[in-house]
Write a protein that holds these residues in place. Structure first.
Motif, PDB file in Angstrom:
ATOM      1  N   TYR A 138       0.833  -1.206   0.000  1.00 37.23           N
ATOM      2  CA  TYR A 138       0.000   0.000   0.000  1.00 37.23           C
ATOM      3  C   TYR A 138       0.869   1.259   0.000  1.00 37.23           C
ATOM      4  CZ  TYR A 138      -3.257   3.536   1.728  1.00 37.23           C
ATOM      5  OH  TYR A 138      -4.000   4.653   1.889  1.00 37.23           O
ATOM      6  N   LYS A 139       1.938   1.269   0.788  1.00 34.37           N
ATOM      7  CA  LYS A 139       2.841   2.411   0.812  1.00 34.37           C
ATOM      8  C   LYS A 139       3.512   2.605  -0.554  1.00 34.37           C
ATOM      9  CE  LYS A 139       3.845   2.170   5.777  1.00 34.37           C
ATOM     10  NZ  LYS A 139       4.883   1.934   6.793  1.00 34.37           N
ATOM     11  N   GLU A 140       3.902   1.487  -1.189  1.00 39.62           N
ATOM     12  CA  GLU A 140       4.525   1.596  -2.516  1.00 39.62           C
ATOM     13  C   GLU A 140       3.544   2.194  -3.526  1.00 39.62           C
ATOM     14  OE1 GLU A 140       7.892  -1.914  -2.690  1.00 39.62           O
ATOM     15  OE2 GLU A 140       5.912  -2.312  -3.498  1.00 39.62           O
ATOM     16  N   LYS A 141       2.286   1.746  -3.467  1.00 39.96           N
ATOM     17  CA  LYS A 141       1.285   2.262  -4.399  1.00 39.96           C
ATOM     18  C   LYS A 141       1.024   3.752  -4.152  1.00 39.96           C
ATOM     19  CE  LYS A 141       0.718  -1.611  -6.478  1.00 39.96           C
ATOM     20  NZ  LYS A 141       1.198  -1.768  -7.861  1.00 39.96           N
ATOM     21  N   VAL A 142       1.017   4.159  -2.887  1.00 42.48           N
ATOM     22  CA  VAL A 142       0.827   5.574  -2.580  1.00 42.48           C
ATOM     23  C   VAL A 142       1.974   6.404  -3.151  1.00 42.48           C
ATOM     24  CG1 VAL A 142       0.754   7.248  -0.694  1.00 42.48           C
ATOM     25  CG2 VAL A 142      -0.583   5.153  -0.547  1.00 42.48           C
ATOM     26  N   GLY A 143       3.212   5.876  -3.018  1.00 44.53           N
ATOM     27  CA  GLY A 143       4.366   6.573  -3.575  1.00 44.53           C
ATOM     28  C   GLY A 143       4.269   6.690  -5.082  1.00 44.53           C
ATOM     29  N   LEU A 144       3.856   5.582  -5.726  1.00 38.06           N
ATOM     30  CA  LEU A 144       3.708   5.603  -7.184  1.00 38.06           C
ATOM     31  C   LEU A 144       2.632   6.593  -7.610  1.00 38.06           C
ATOM     32  CD1 LEU A 144       4.346   4.455  -9.960  1.00 38.06           C
ATOM     33  CD2 LEU A 144       2.700   2.626  -9.523  1.00 38.06           C
ATOM     34  N   ALA A 145       1.523   6.633  -6.873  1.00 34.20           N
ATOM     35  CA  ALA A 145       0.451   7.568  -7.195  1.00 34.20           C
ATOM     36  C   ALA A 145       0.941   9.017  -7.082  1.00 34.20           C
ATOM     37  CB  ALA A 145      -0.742   7.336  -6.273  1.00 34.20           C
ATOM     38  N   ALA A 146       1.738   9.275  -6.025  1.00 35.28           N
ATOM     39  CA  ALA A 146       2.267  10.631  -5.851  1.00 35.28           C
ATOM     40  C   ALA A 146       3.183  11.005  -7.014  1.00 35.28           C
ATOM     41  CB  ALA A 146       3.013  10.726  -4.516  1.00 35.28           C
ATOM     42  N   GLU A 147       4.032  10.043  -7.451  1.00 30.77           N
ATOM     43  CA  GLU A 147       4.924  10.305  -8.579  1.00 30.77           C
ATOM     44  C   GLU A 147       4.139  10.577  -9.860  1.00 30.77           C
ATOM     45  OE1 GLU A 147       8.636   7.490  -7.022  1.00 30.77           O
ATOM     46  OE2 GLU A 147       7.474   6.956  -8.792  1.00 30.77           O
ATOM     47  N   LEU A 148       3.074   9.798 -10.055  1.00 33.76           N
ATOM     48  CA  LEU A 148       2.256   9.996 -11.252  1.00 33.76           C
ATOM     49  C   LEU A 148       1.552  11.350 -11.226  1.00 33.76           C
ATOM     50  CD1 LEU A 148       0.714   6.432 -11.662  1.00 33.76           C
ATOM     51  CD2 LEU A 148       2.462   7.504 -13.099  1.00 33.76           C
ATOM     52  N   ILE A 149       1.090  11.762 -10.047  1.00 28.26           N
ATOM     53  CA  ILE A 149       0.449  13.071  -9.925  1.00 28.26           C
ATOM     54  C   ILE A 149       1.437  14.188 -10.258  1.00 28.26           C
ATOM     55  CG2 ILE A 149      -0.559  14.690  -8.267  1.00 28.26           C
ATOM     56  CD1 ILE A 149      -1.827  12.259  -6.895  1.00 28.26           C
ATOM     57  N   LEU A 150       2.678  14.063  -9.740  1.00 24.59           N
ATOM     58  CA  LEU A 150       3.696  15.068 -10.055  1.00 24.59           C
ATOM     59  C   LEU A 150       4.009  15.093 -11.544  1.00 24.59           C
ATOM     60  CD1 LEU A 150       6.151  14.567  -7.038  1.00 24.59           C
ATOM     61  CD2 LEU A 150       4.572  16.457  -7.411  1.00 24.59           C
ATOM     62  N   ALA A 151       4.111  13.881 -12.131  1.00 22.74           N
ATOM     63  CA  ALA A 151       4.384  13.812 -13.563  1.00 22.74           C
ATOM     64  C   ALA A 151       3.246  14.431 -14.365  1.00 22.74           C
ATOM     65  CB  ALA A 151       4.592  12.347 -13.970  1.00 22.74           C
ATOM     66  N   ASN A 152       2.011  14.208 -13.915  1.00 23.10           N
ATOM     67  CA  ASN A 152       0.849  14.776 -14.599  1.00 23.10           C
ATOM     68  C   ASN A 152       0.875  16.309 -14.540  1.00 23.10           C
ATOM     69  OD1 ASN A 152      -1.542  14.690 -16.004  1.00 23.10           O
ATOM     70  ND2 ASN A 152      -2.797  14.619 -14.165  1.00 23.10           N
ATOM     71  N   LYS A 153       1.240  16.849 -13.371  1.00 24.50           N
ATOM     72  CA  LYS A 153       1.347  18.298 -13.239  1.00 24.50           C
ATOM     73  C   LYS A 153       2.440  18.850 -14.152  1.00 24.50           C
ATOM     74  CE  LYS A 153      -0.390  18.642  -8.498  1.00 24.50           C
ATOM     75  NZ  LYS A 153      -0.063  19.027  -7.100  1.00 24.50           N
ATOM     76  N   GLU A 154       3.561  18.110 -14.212  1.00 31.05           N
ATOM     77  CA  GLU A 154       4.654  18.555 -15.069  1.00 31.05           C
ATOM     78  C   GLU A 154       4.236  18.550 -16.542  1.00 31.05           C
ATOM     79  OE1 GLU A 154       8.180  16.309 -14.553  1.00 31.05           O
ATOM     80  OE2 GLU A 154       9.341  17.463 -16.012  1.00 31.05           O
ATOM     81  N   LEU A 155       3.498  17.507 -16.923  1.00 27.86           N
ATOM     82  CA  LEU A 155       3.007  17.436 -18.295  1.00 27.86           C
ATOM     83  C   LEU A 155       2.030  18.569 -18.597  1.00 27.86           C
ATOM     84  CD1 LEU A 155       2.479  13.591 -18.734  1.00 27.86           C
ATOM     85  CD2 LEU A 155       4.178  15.012 -19.881  1.00 27.86           C
ATOM     86  N   ALA A 156       1.164  18.890 -17.602  1.00 27.07           N
ATOM     87  CA  ALA A 156       0.233  19.997 -17.798  1.00 27.07           C
ATOM     88  C   ALA A 156       0.983  21.312 -17.999  1.00 27.07           C
ATOM     89  CB  ALA A 156      -0.706  20.090 -16.606  1.00 27.07           C
ATOM     90  N   PHE A 157       2.034  21.479 -17.197  1.00 29.07           N
ATOM     91  CA  PHE A 157       2.848  22.698 -17.351  1.00 29.07           C
ATOM     92  C   PHE A 157       3.509  22.749 -18.722  1.00 29.07           C
ATOM     93  CE2 PHE A 157       5.362  26.246 -16.152  1.00 29.07           C
ATOM     94  CZ  PHE A 157       6.631  26.026 -16.642  1.00 29.07           C
ATOM     95  N   GLN A 158       4.068  21.589 -19.124  1.00 30.80           N
ATOM     96  CA  GLN A 158       4.691  21.533 -20.439  1.00 30.80           C
ATOM     97  C   GLN A 158       3.660  21.777 -21.553  1.00 30.80           C
ATOM     98  OE1 GLN A 158       6.676  17.782 -20.663  1.00 30.80           O
ATOM     99  NE2 GLN A 158       8.305  18.371 -19.232  1.00 30.80           N
ATOM    100  N   TYR A 159       2.453  21.257 -21.325  1.00 30.49           N
ATOM    101  CA  TYR A 159       1.392  21.460 -22.313  1.00 30.49           C
ATOM    102  C   TYR A 159       1.067  22.953 -22.454  1.00 30.49           C
ATOM    103  CZ  TYR A 159      -3.235  21.178 -24.467  1.00 30.49           C
ATOM    104  OH  TYR A 159      -4.300  21.341 -25.288  1.00 30.49           O
ATOM    105  N   GLU A 160       0.989  23.656 -21.312  1.00 33.10           N
ATOM    106  CA  GLU A 160       0.738  25.093 -21.362  1.00 33.10           C
ATOM    107  C   GLU A 160       1.877  25.829 -22.061  1.00 33.10           C
ATOM    108  OE1 GLU A 160      -1.862  25.340 -17.191  1.00 33.10           O
ATOM    109  OE2 GLU A 160       0.119  26.270 -17.352  1.00 33.10           O
TER     110      GLU A 160
END
Length: 242
Positions: free
Chosen positions: A57-79
């Motif tokens: 569960y902790k590993e999945k939470v870490g992965l989810a956090a990384e994916l959220i950060l990556a998604n934000k970075e992609l949104a920024f790059q998209y802008e």
């Protein structure tokens, strides 16, 4: 002589009864220990599984956090790419007056558009991965809840087994008490009165009194024997139900 033989038979019967009760107590303890060991083993396995699920569960939470950060970075790059596309559009108007610069800017715009499409596709893939990770996390959480419920059931079964073991041992101890005290007392009275009959030269009234005492002790012995038999039957029936 007949009285001595009868006394020996009574003593032997009481001894055999004590041996049987002691043997039954020993077997009951063995059975209870075996049940307790099995339940403890199950509880340990469930605890290990629960710890493993917590780690996952902790590993999945870490992965989810990384994916959220990556998604934000992609949104920024998209802008940023959109801004760049706007700038390239403005440059394209200016290139209308400059053919060579226009062709160059057009190539850059095409490349930027392709890069932007690639970034959009990558963002879509990241979002799909995040969705899958969330579904897996939900599944693991449900599995952890099931394991926790199983552990609670195992703990209740362990407590129930311990309570049954304690009640069974108390029942056997009560049987030993009845045998050692209540049953022995009237037997000792019968033996004592019988010895007095053998040794006495008293009047018929005293003999009648001794016989009456022996009869009373025999009735008491019979009552205690019935009480002990009834208690044994109740204990056996209770053990069968469990």
């Amino acid at each position: 002589m007949k009285t001595i033989i009868e006394n020996d038979v009574l003593k032997e019967s009481v001894s055999m009864m004590e041996i049987k009760l002691a043997r039954k107590l020993f077997l009951g303890n063995k059975k209870a220990e075996s049940k307790k060991a099995e339940i403890e083993k199950t509880a340990k396995e469930l605890i290990i599984a629960n710890n493993k699920l917590s780690f996952q569960y902790k590993e999945k939470v870490g992965l989810a956090a990384e994916l959220i950060l990556a998604n934000k970075e992609l949104a920024f790059q998209y802008e940023e790419k959109e801004k760049r596309a706007a700038e390239l559009a403005i440059a394209n108007i200016e290139l209308a007056f400059q053919n060579k610069e226009k062709e160059k800017r057009a190539v850059e715009l095409i490349i930027a558009n392709r890069e932007l499409d690639f970034q959009k596709l990558e963002k879509t893939i990241r979002e799909s991965e995040l969705l899958i990770a969330n579904k897996k996390l939900i599944y693991k959480t449900q599995e952890r809840q099931i394991k926790t419920a199983e552990l609670n059931i195992a703990n209740r079964d362990l407590k129930r087994a311990e309570d049954n073991e304690r009640e069974y041992i108390e029942g056997l101890e009560k049987m030993m008490f009845l045998t050692s005290h209540k049953v022995r007392q009237p037997i000792a009275n019968i033996i004592g009165f019988s010895n007095m009959l053998d040794q006495t030269t008293s009047s018929p009234e005293e003999l009648n009194q001794l016989v009456s005492c022996i009869k009373e002790a025999a009735i008491t012995l019979d009552n205690y024997t019935r009480e002990l038999s009834s208690f044994i039957r109740e204990l056996v029936q209770k053990e069968k139900k469990e």
